[in-house]
Design a protein around this motif. Sequence first.
Motif, PDB file in Angstrom:
ATOM      1  N   UNK A  67       0.834  -1.197   0.000  1.00  0.00           N
ATOM      2  CA  UNK A  67       0.000   0.000   0.000  1.00  0.00           C
ATOM      3  C   UNK A  67       0.874   1.254   0.000  1.00  0.00           C
ATOM      4  N   UNK A  68       0.492   2.238  -0.804  1.00  0.00           N
ATOM      5  CA  UNK A  68       1.162   3.545  -0.875  1.00  0.00           C
ATOM      6  C   UNK A  68       2.673   3.410  -1.075  1.00  0.00           C
ATOM      7  N   UNK A  69       3.055   2.553  -2.008  1.00  0.00           N
ATOM      8  CA  UNK A  69       4.484   2.291  -2.251  1.00  0.00           C
ATOM      9  C   UNK A  69       5.231   3.531  -2.725  1.00  0.00           C
ATOM     10  N   UNK A  70       4.550   4.441  -3.394  1.00  0.00           N
ATOM     11  CA  UNK A  70       5.211   5.651  -3.901  1.00  0.00           C
ATOM     12  C   UNK A  70       5.658   6.570  -2.769  1.00  0.00           C
ATOM     13  N   UNK A  71       5.057   6.405  -1.603  1.00  0.00           N
ATOM     14  CA  UNK A  71       5.383   7.287  -0.477  1.00  0.00           C
ATOM     15  C   UNK A  71       6.076   6.553   0.670  1.00  0.00           C
ATOM     16  N   UNK A  72       6.723   5.438   0.370  1.00  0.00           N
ATOM     17  CA  UNK A  72       7.453   4.706   1.407  1.00  0.00           C
ATOM     18  C   UNK A  72       8.403   5.631   2.148  1.00  0.00           C
ATOM     19  N   UNK A  73       8.724   5.320   3.411  1.00  0.00           N
ATOM     20  CA  UNK A  73       9.783   6.074   4.096  1.00  0.00           C
ATOM     21  C   UNK A  73      11.082   5.988   3.299  1.00  0.00           C
ATOM     22  N   UNK A  74      11.923   6.998   3.458  1.00  0.00           N
ATOM     23  CA  UNK A  74      13.189   7.004   2.719  1.00  0.00           C
ATOM     24  C   UNK A  74      14.308   6.294   3.469  1.00  0.00           C
ATOM     25  N   UNK A  75      14.101   6.019   4.770  1.00  0.00           N
ATOM     26  CA  UNK A  75      15.161   5.337   5.531  1.00  0.00           C
ATOM     27  C   UNK A  75      15.353   3.929   4.995  1.00  0.00           C
TER      28      UNK A  75
END
Length: 193
Positions: free
Chosen positions: A52-60
């Motif tokens: 879900x919402x892979x485009x907005x994954x955390x960047x860490x």
Amino acid sequence: VTISGATYPKENSFLRPSISSAGNIYFVAIDTTSSKPAVYKATDPTSSFAEQDSANRPTSVSGTPANRSLWALQNGDVLHIISYESTTIDFYYHEFSMATDAWGTKDKLAAGSNVLNVEGASLLRRSDGSLVLLYVTAETIKGTLYERTYYATSTDGGVTWSSGTAVGATGVQRLVWGNVAILGASDRSHFFY
């Protein structure tokens, strides 16, 4: 049921399946391509999971050393997540909404560990919404690095965190790690390490 493209962290993690108020099943893991935290959803009964919402994954990135620690705690339809960042060697806080299937607060520095072989972190949430993070950090004595157990708190939903407070023996030449925090009666935090 296999979750494609997901891997489980190697150390000190708590990632049980979570069930939303709508009855869907969620699981937090590490995406094998990006090495970033990812949330996967399936309906009940499960036949397959989709991120879900892979485009907005955390960047860490929980890369090398690979996938050391990831902790997910459910509160209602919100998943509170702590991840280990292998580049900066820090712990980051993230939130995911199971009601909207979207990342909210993410990539907030919760604690610096400065320990390459991190044994992980754990997270709990008190009844007033404040968060307590138990984590491993470093102390150098006579040029030798030792791992220590500290805790930090957040009273604003994980956006900012207090400085760390030592729990285990500092100033002595031994390692202290393998920590888990558990919430007890009257919002008392119990630390095991």
